[in-house]
Scaffold this active site. Structure first.
Site, PDB file in Angstrom:
ATOM      1  N   ARG A 180     -31.769   3.536  32.056  1.00  0.00           N
ATOM      2  CA  ARG A 180     -31.260   4.734  32.982  1.00  0.00           C
ATOM      3  C   ARG A 180     -30.810   4.068  34.394  1.00  0.00           C
ATOM      4  O   ARG A 180     -30.373   4.779  35.214  1.00  0.00           O
ATOM      5  CB  ARG A 180     -31.856   6.051  32.784  1.00  0.00           C
ATOM      6  CG  ARG A 180     -31.706   6.776  31.598  1.00  0.00           C
ATOM      7  CD  ARG A 180     -30.354   7.497  31.623  1.00  0.00           C
ATOM      8  NE  ARG A 180     -30.034   8.355  32.775  1.00  0.00           N
ATOM      9  CZ  ARG A 180     -30.437   9.558  32.998  1.00  0.00           C
ATOM     10  NH1 ARG A 180     -30.988  10.255  31.884  1.00  0.00           N
ATOM     11  NH2 ARG A 180     -30.186  10.116  33.883  1.00  0.00           N
ATOM     12  N   LYS A 181     -31.839   3.189  34.594  1.00  0.00           N
ATOM     13  CA  LYS A 181     -31.425   2.874  36.194  1.00  0.00           C
ATOM     14  C   LYS A 181     -30.173   1.551  36.238  1.00  0.00           C
ATOM     15  O   LYS A 181     -29.765   1.001  35.303  1.00  0.00           O
ATOM     16  CB  LYS A 181     -32.717   1.723  36.541  1.00  0.00           C
ATOM     17  CG  LYS A 181     -34.092   2.650  36.098  1.00  0.00           C
ATOM     18  CD  LYS A 181     -34.067   4.100  36.834  1.00  0.00           C
ATOM     19  CE  LYS A 181     -35.230   4.881  36.884  1.00  0.00           C
ATOM     20  NZ  LYS A 181     -35.344   5.290  35.353  1.00  0.00           N
TER      21      LYS A 181
END
Length: 385
Positions: A180-181
């Site tokens: 998700r980064k």
């Protein structure tokens, strides 16, 4: 879902780097991890990087190395992924929840000072959704009191604080490489610090407390008998992950430029919805737009959960806004806490899809759903193309 909330920008280069690592015969923590540590630390502008298995592990080791333990209190935002608060519990300390600023969603001296006690030993300062927190202001509050400030930069790779990369001014900062980064290694994390002695200890702690790593023993021409200097952990990153990370690190400037372009378009078009608030740059820095959050007005025609259902019905995967750890069962019985901003944000916000390959047509679909639910005529998009 037709449109995911996030899709990593990952492909043939990363696959080739991972394959080359497998073919090398050294897949565990080794030379590529060391190279990734050097490259990432250099990108931040600090002397040392220590790669670990996750940002959660990074926070745990940072508190452990700072001497935080039973009887101590660690101030954290409730408005953060639960790992921030859990890290304090890992070392036997008590997490104390403080409220956040309504604009940046970060801790500030004004929200932290009221919860400080004579047992406060640390503050975990989160750069929420990639918006850098005001580290200098927090250190001004904490340094004179002997309180350690750990920067939780999980979301902040590539963000800027006062003209420098987020994490550059911290004694210790922790980054995440979860998918998700922006920068991903599948799973993984990194601690950065200007302190060489601290970095050496962190490297021991991530590898069972050993004074000689497996990679050091492998390259030695003489037998090396390792010793275990303290109780450590198995928090290592693999060379396969690091090989992927090195490719991703090279893509980071392009990633951020594209995200800022898409975010600016969201901001321009969604500004037509009365009362809607959105993520933006703080006056002292730039976000990397790790996530694009919006906060619905209190009188919005559609509630947050209804809006999530409407988006899902169109094949769009949005997410609820940032969780509030104090409201989760794991923290039941703690408190009571007075966190009005946190509770407003967590109840009324959602995170919209934002990723490198998001097309303008896909972004228009998302905006159309919001316009239909939140405006009287359901129209925002005619000026977007």
């Amino acid at each position: 879902m037709t449109i995911p909330v996030m899709r990593p920008w990952i492909g043939a280069e990363e696959a080739a780097a991972a394959a080359a690592t497998v073919e090398s015969g050294w897949v565990a923590q080794g030379p590529r991890v060391a190279e990734f540590e050097r490259a990432f630390a250099a990108s931040i502008g600090v002397g040392h990087g220590v790669a670990v298995s996750s940002c959660t592990a990074a926070l745990h080791l940072a508190l452990l190395a700072a001497g935080i333990g039973p009887g101590d209190e660690v101030v954290v935002p409730s408005l953060s992924f639960i790992a921030t608060a859990n890290a304090a519990r890992y070392v036997g300390a008590r997490p104390v929840f403080a409220d956040v600023d309504a604009v940046t969603l970060n801790l500030t001296p004004e929200t932290v000072e009221p919860v400080l006690t004579d047992r406060t030993r640390a503050v975990i300062l989160v750069d929420q959704c990639g918006v850098p927190a005001d580290l200098d202001a927090m250190r001004k509050l904490c340094d004179a009191r002997g309180i350690v400030v750990v920067e939780d930069a999980a979301c902040a790779a590539g963000a800027e604080y006062r003209g420098r990369p987020a994490g550059a001014g911290a004694d210790v900062a922790a980054f995440s490489f979860h998918p998700r980064k922006l920068l991903t290694t599948g799973e993984g994390g990194m601690i950065v610090t200007p302190d060489g002695e601290l970095a050496a200890r962190l490297r021991r702690l991530r590898e069972h407390g050993m004074d000689a790593s497996a990679a050091q023993r492998h390259v030695s021409r003489q037998p090396v008998i390792e010793h275990y200097l303290e109780t450590g952990y198995n928090y290592r990153m693999t060379d396969i992950q690091a090989a992927v990370g090195l490719v991703q690190l090279g893509k980071l400037p392009t990633l951020i430029a594209r995200r800022r372009q898409l975010a600016a378009r969201y901001q321009r078009l969604l500004a037509r919805i009365p009362g809607l608030r959105m993520i933006g740059d703080p006056e002292y820095g730039q976000t990397n737009f790790q996530s694009f959050w919006v906060l619905l007005p209190a009188d919005a025609p559609a509630a947050r959960d209804e809006l999530l259902r409407l988006l899902a019905a169109e094949g769009i995967s949005a997410r609820r806004g940032i969780m509030a750890a104090h409201s989760e069962p794991a923290y039941a019985g703690e408190g009571p806490w007075e966190l009005p901003v946190t509770e407003r944000i967590t109840a009324g916000s959602l995170i919209l899809p934002l990723f490198h390959d998001l097309s303008l047509a896909e972004q228009d679909m998302i905006i159309d759903v919001l316009a239909g639910a939140l405006t009287t005529d359901g129209r925002l998009i005619e000026t977007s193309r």
